[in-house]
Every structure is written in C-alpha cells, then in structure tokens.
Write a protein that holds these residues in place. Sequence first.
Motif, PDB file in Angstrom:
ATOM      1  N   VAL A 362       0.552  -0.808   0.191  1.00  0.00           N
ATOM      2  CA  VAL A 362      -0.620  -0.092   0.150  1.00  0.00           C
ATOM      3  C   VAL A 362       0.566   1.376  -0.211  1.00  0.00           C
ATOM      4  O   VAL A 362       0.735   2.122  -0.630  1.00  0.00           O
ATOM      5  N   ARG A 363       1.923   1.338   0.761  1.00  0.00           N
ATOM      6  CA  ARG A 363       2.723   2.602   0.909  1.00  0.00           C
ATOM      7  C   ARG A 363       3.515   2.616  -0.648  1.00  0.00           C
ATOM      8  O   ARG A 363       3.357   3.361  -0.940  1.00  0.00           O
ATOM      9  N   ARG A 364       3.472   1.336  -1.008  1.00  0.00           N
ATOM     10  CA  ARG A 364       4.725   1.952  -2.667  1.00  0.00           C
ATOM     11  C   ARG A 364       2.908   2.474  -3.816  1.00  0.00           C
ATOM     12  O   ARG A 364       3.921   2.671  -4.294  1.00  0.00           O
ATOM     13  N   TYR A 365       2.573   1.625  -3.100  1.00  0.00           N
ATOM     14  CA  TYR A 365       1.488   2.713  -3.856  1.00  0.00           C
ATOM     15  C   TYR A 365       0.590   3.850  -4.117  1.00  0.00           C
ATOM     16  O   TYR A 365       0.653   4.574  -5.128  1.00  0.00           O
ATOM     17  N   VAL A 366       1.341   3.818  -3.238  1.00  0.00           N
ATOM     18  CA  VAL A 366       0.603   6.060  -2.466  1.00  0.00           C
ATOM     19  C   VAL A 366       2.119   6.607  -2.895  1.00  0.00           C
ATOM     20  O   VAL A 366       2.427   7.394  -4.269  1.00  0.00           O
ATOM     21  N   ARG A 367       3.853   6.201  -2.982  1.00  0.00           N
ATOM     22  CA  ARG A 367       4.953   6.680  -3.076  1.00  0.00           C
ATOM     23  C   ARG A 367       4.733   6.593  -4.534  1.00  0.00           C
ATOM     24  O   ARG A 367       5.448   7.597  -5.279  1.00  0.00           O
ATOM     25  N   ASP A 368       4.291   5.893  -5.088  1.00  0.00           N
ATOM     26  CA  ASP A 368       4.505   6.109  -6.952  1.00  0.00           C
ATOM     27  C   ASP A 368       3.224   6.651  -8.191  1.00  0.00           C
ATOM     28  O   ASP A 368       4.204   7.024  -8.355  1.00  0.00           O
ATOM     29  N   ALA A 369       2.624   6.336  -6.773  1.00  0.00           N
ATOM     30  CA  ALA A 369       1.407   7.953  -7.603  1.00  0.00           C
ATOM     31  C   ALA A 369       2.159   8.924  -7.056  1.00  0.00           C
ATOM     32  O   ALA A 369       1.534  10.032  -7.711  1.00  0.00           O
ATOM     33  N   GLY A 370       2.624   9.102  -6.109  1.00  0.00           N
ATOM     34  CA  GLY A 370       2.575  10.386  -5.385  1.00  0.00           C
ATOM     35  C   GLY A 370       1.538  11.602  -5.905  1.00  0.00           C
ATOM     36  O   GLY A 370       0.404  11.059  -5.244  1.00  0.00           O
ATOM     37  N   GLU A 371       1.847  12.557  -6.410  1.00  0.00           N
ATOM     38  CA  GLU A 371       0.911  13.856  -6.550  1.00  0.00           C
ATOM     39  C   GLU A 371      -0.365  13.058  -7.511  1.00  0.00           C
ATOM     40  O   GLU A 371      -1.238  13.845  -7.649  1.00  0.00           O
ATOM     41  N   GLN A 372      -0.474  12.262  -8.600  1.00  0.00           N
ATOM     42  CA  GLN A 372      -1.040  11.895  -8.517  1.00  0.00           C
ATOM     43  C   GLN A 372      -2.275  11.009  -8.586  1.00  0.00           C
ATOM     44  O   GLN A 372      -3.772  10.170  -8.900  1.00  0.00           O
ATOM     45  N   LEU A 373      -2.149  10.476  -7.069  1.00  0.00           N
ATOM     46  CA  LEU A 373      -3.038   9.489  -6.724  1.00  0.00           C
ATOM     47  C   LEU A 373      -4.856   9.772  -6.523  1.00  0.00           C
ATOM     48  O   LEU A 373      -5.463   8.807  -6.518  1.00  0.00           O
ATOM     49  N   GLU A 374      -5.107  11.235  -6.406  1.00  0.00           N
ATOM     50  CA  GLU A 374      -6.812  11.097  -6.364  1.00  0.00           C
ATOM     51  C   GLU A 374      -7.305  10.984  -7.855  1.00  0.00           C
ATOM     52  O   GLU A 374      -8.169   9.914  -7.725  1.00  0.00           O
ATOM     53  N   ARG A 375      -6.259  10.799  -8.456  1.00  0.00           N
ATOM     54  CA  ARG A 375      -6.754  11.123  -9.735  1.00  0.00           C
ATOM     55  C   ARG A 375      -6.138   9.293  -9.734  1.00  0.00           C
ATOM     56  O   ARG A 375      -7.431   9.091 -11.039  1.00  0.00           O
ATOM     57  N   LEU A 376      -5.356   8.599  -9.799  1.00  0.00           N
ATOM     58  CA  LEU A 376      -4.864   7.577 -10.062  1.00  0.00           C
ATOM     59  C   LEU A 376      -6.224   6.648  -9.440  1.00  0.00           C
ATOM     60  O   LEU A 376      -7.494   6.040 -10.097  1.00  0.00           O
ATOM     61  N   HIS A 377      -7.120   7.114  -8.118  1.00  0.00           N
ATOM     62  CA  HIS A 377      -8.245   6.269  -7.207  1.00  0.00           C
ATOM     63  C   HIS A 377      -9.243   6.440  -8.684  1.00  0.00           C
ATOM     64  O   HIS A 377     -10.094   5.614  -8.688  1.00  0.00           O
ATOM     65  N   ILE A 378      -9.602   7.801  -9.078  1.00  0.00           N
ATOM     66  CA  ILE A 378     -10.967   7.870  -9.969  1.00  0.00           C
ATOM     67  C   ILE A 378     -10.792   7.214 -11.343  1.00  0.00           C
ATOM     68  O   ILE A 378     -11.397   6.863 -11.966  1.00  0.00           O
ATOM     69  N   LEU A 379      -9.100   7.837 -11.801  1.00  0.00           N
ATOM     70  CA  LEU A 379      -9.206   6.283 -13.428  1.00  0.00           C
ATOM     71  C   LEU A 379      -9.029   5.145 -13.217  1.00  0.00           C
ATOM     72  O   LEU A 379     -10.465   4.081 -13.393  1.00  0.00           O
ATOM     73  N   SER A 380      -9.053   4.225 -11.349  1.00  0.00           N
ATOM     74  CA  SER A 380      -9.046   2.540 -11.293  1.00  0.00           C
ATOM     75  C   SER A 380     -10.266   2.676 -11.666  1.00  0.00           C
ATOM     76  O   SER A 380     -10.998   1.378 -11.859  1.00  0.00           O
ATOM     77  N   ARG A 381     -11.337   3.590 -10.225  1.00  0.00           N
ATOM     78  CA  ARG A 381     -12.570   3.494 -10.115  1.00  0.00           C
ATOM     79  C   ARG A 381     -13.216   2.852 -11.310  1.00  0.00           C
ATOM     80  O   ARG A 381     -14.305   2.589 -11.420  1.00  0.00           O
TER      81      ARG A 381
END
Length: 475
Positions: A362-381
């Motif tokens: 989970v930490r790596r997921y957050v680290r790799d997404a960085g500033e794009q985490l919220e966008r990645l949440h939306i894209l993945s959903r």
Amino acid sequence: MQPVAAAVERLQALADSPRIRALAERFADAGHELALVGGPVRDAFLGRDAHDLDFATSATPDEILAVIAPIADTHWDIGRAFGTIGARLGELTVELTTYRSDVYDGTTRKPVVAFGDSLEGDLLRRDFTVNAMALRLPEKVLVDPSGGLDDLLARRLRTPIEPEVSFGDDPLRMLRGARFTAQLGFALEPATASAIEAMAGRIDIVSAERVGEELSKLLLAPDPVPGLRVLVETGLAEHVLPELPALRLEIDEHAHHKDVYEHSLTALTQAIALERSRGHAPDLVLRLAVLLHDIGKPATRRIEPGGAVSFHHHDVLGAKLATKRLRELRFDGDTIKAVATLIRLHLRFFGYADTSWTDAAVRRYVRDAGEQLERLHILSRADVTTRNQRKAARLQRAYDELEERIAVLAEEEELAALRPDLDGEQIMAILGIRPGPEVGEAYRHLLELRLDEGPLGPEAAEARLREWWAARPPV
C-alpha cells in the motif's frame, strides 16, 4: 433554452449596462460601428451568463485603441496582428476585433488575416450560425444573416456559408464542430457532417498548438463523449488522435472481448461522474489519462491458447504512446508527465483486488502515484465497466478498502511524505562520507525500509544504516 423574448430582454439589459452603453456611445461618436457578437449572444439564448464579451467593429486596431484607452482600467494589444484589442472595464473583460474575413492560403498552418468592411460579412465568415449572431450597438438590433436563431432553437450546428468553403477557409472549424457538440449538446447538420468527412485531411495544415487547444476544450466539456464520437465517425480523429479510432478492435468468434473504444468512452463518462461527486473541477489531466489509458492495447493484443485475448504490458506501452502523442500536440511537460504516470499505473489496483496487499505494498502504491494519487483513485474506479454486477461490486468494495487503508496509514505514518527516517546530511554524518552515489544508495535503502516496515525512528534507522553499510561489498 431561454424563451426568445427573455433572451432578447437579457441582451438589451446587458447593452444598457453603464460600461457597455458608454463604450457603444464612444464608438458611435467616433464614427465607428460596434456590435456584441458570437458567444455572448448565443449564450443569452441558452440562459448562460457572459463574463467575457466579444465585440466586432468597423474600427481598425489603432482606432480601437484611441477609443478604448481613455475609459479602460487597462488594455492590451497582444492580438493586434489579428485585429484584436483587449481591455478591462470594471468587472468586464472585453475583446474588440476589426471586422474580419480570415482564410488559409492552402499551404500555411496559420490563417491569413484579412479585414472586412461590414458586420454581415464578418458574421458570415464565422464558424457556425449559432455563433454568427450579433447585437448592433447602441441601437440594440439583433443581426442574424444566416438563421442562427432558428438553428439554436433546433439545437443544430450548421455553417453560415457552404461548409466546404467555411472549412476550406479555416479547417480548425471542423474540430470546433466536434467541440460544440460536446459543449452545447447540439448535433451537426447532415451536410456539415458530410463535408467534415470529405475534408478531414485538411486539418493537417492547422498548427499542432491550435489542434491541442481545441481537443482540450472538447475534453473539458460537461459531456465530451458526443464530441469524441464526431471525431471518430467523421475521420478527424485519424489525423489528430489516431490512437482513439485504433481502439475499435475487431471482435471475432474465437476471441470474445470488450470493445476497447466503447470501454474507454464509458470509463471517461464514469470518471467525470466521480470527478463531480468527489468535488473536483473539470480536470484535463484526468480526462486525458482515462481516454488514453488503453491505447497500448492494439499493439499488445494476443490470442492465447484456448481463444483468450491478452494485452500484456499495454500499460507501459500506453504511457509511451500517450507521451509521444501529447508532445506532438504541444501539451506542456507537467501534463504529459502526469498523464503518462497515470496510464503506467492504471492496472496496479487490480492486483490488490486479486490478493491481499501488505502495508508495504500500500505504501508503494502511494509512493509511486505521488501527486497523482487522487486521480489514480478515480481512474482505477472508472476503469471498471463490467456489466457483471457481482464483479463490479467486488471491485468497488476492494477499492473502498484500499482507500480506507491508505487513509489509516497516512494518519498513522504521515504517509504523504514517504521519506526515510534520515536525510542526506544525516546519512553523510553517520557514515563519514562525502556527497556522491553512495549517499543516494543509502537513501534508497532507508526508503525501502520505510516502505516495508513503516517509520523506524532515528536511532533504529541509524543502526540499520550502519548494518547495511558494513555488509556492503567493498568497491
């Protein structure tokens, strides 16, 4: 759609505002014509507020400046070569343009600026009839030489003159047709659509910057999907965004799989709904990433034994293809980098849905997404477009759980920072080394420990650092 009488009253009220009335009177006193044109007139009939106002005038740019300078809070002439002077009048931003009749010469990538001599001629040279209406000032007379009001009421997009002539004068108008279907919810009149199909290749003479700007405006519309369909169905996309029609993968009897083009449009619609429900403004980076997230699939499509279809590593290839396309369209570096990151990471969540992730994962997921985490949440959903309701519910529960775990870890560990327990200066002091590659190696080692085990604290981190350093092979 506003009733016509109400829209006329709205336009007249705007014309009677002190700033506009003073502007109109100054132009009239100087012997020049002035009219409110284009979008503000159209939007009055659509019930939309106009914040920036466009005017057309018989005055030359020098004459415009002479009239506007004494009453403007500020003015600028960055568009002077195209006949446009901008100004701020209190709370209003206005642009005043000399009557125009721009054309392409067939070889250059920018229109040749030619000034016209009448309001009607200026309006007939505009892109669509709904944008070719004007309110003549100070008389407050509606000028509609091409039937724009009728087209507005019919929600129809039609060119003021023959579409072949209009699109020949400025091929970018074909892209605007797609954009207005998205922004206004109007449909292209059949002859106009047919002309776009026949002339789609003419878009190639338009500069990449102008094409990129139009695509951005289209994607930021409340519902971009109808506009994107126009691009694909008319053949324009083959010239400006060929990766999009390439997603219409052939489905044969041996390899039953989802149409990637329709999946991408559905994912975009779902992403926009999530964007709104999560309180975000229209986000170009997100929408580009969702639209392009599967563009690596056509090149990676394989028929596996038994007839299954695979797209191995389409995420990595898709990020590269998106980077190339967006660079060609002259998008800025930050946008390109963000879109590529999202495309590269868009499959990561599905591993979480299939297996239970450790806190380190989970930490790596957050680290790799960085500033794009919220966008990645939306894209993945949004990427979940299956009609299997049980599967869709399972994936939604899994992502709900992932976001909850991220929130808990963030609160416990300051997860957003994701830095080692020791910084570079402390590493050099502890190991007695100077700046160089070894500092970076040590930093990365401590970061991996941080990801695997969470915060260690300075003392434990120092002990682990010394242990790693002692075990490191001699150089």
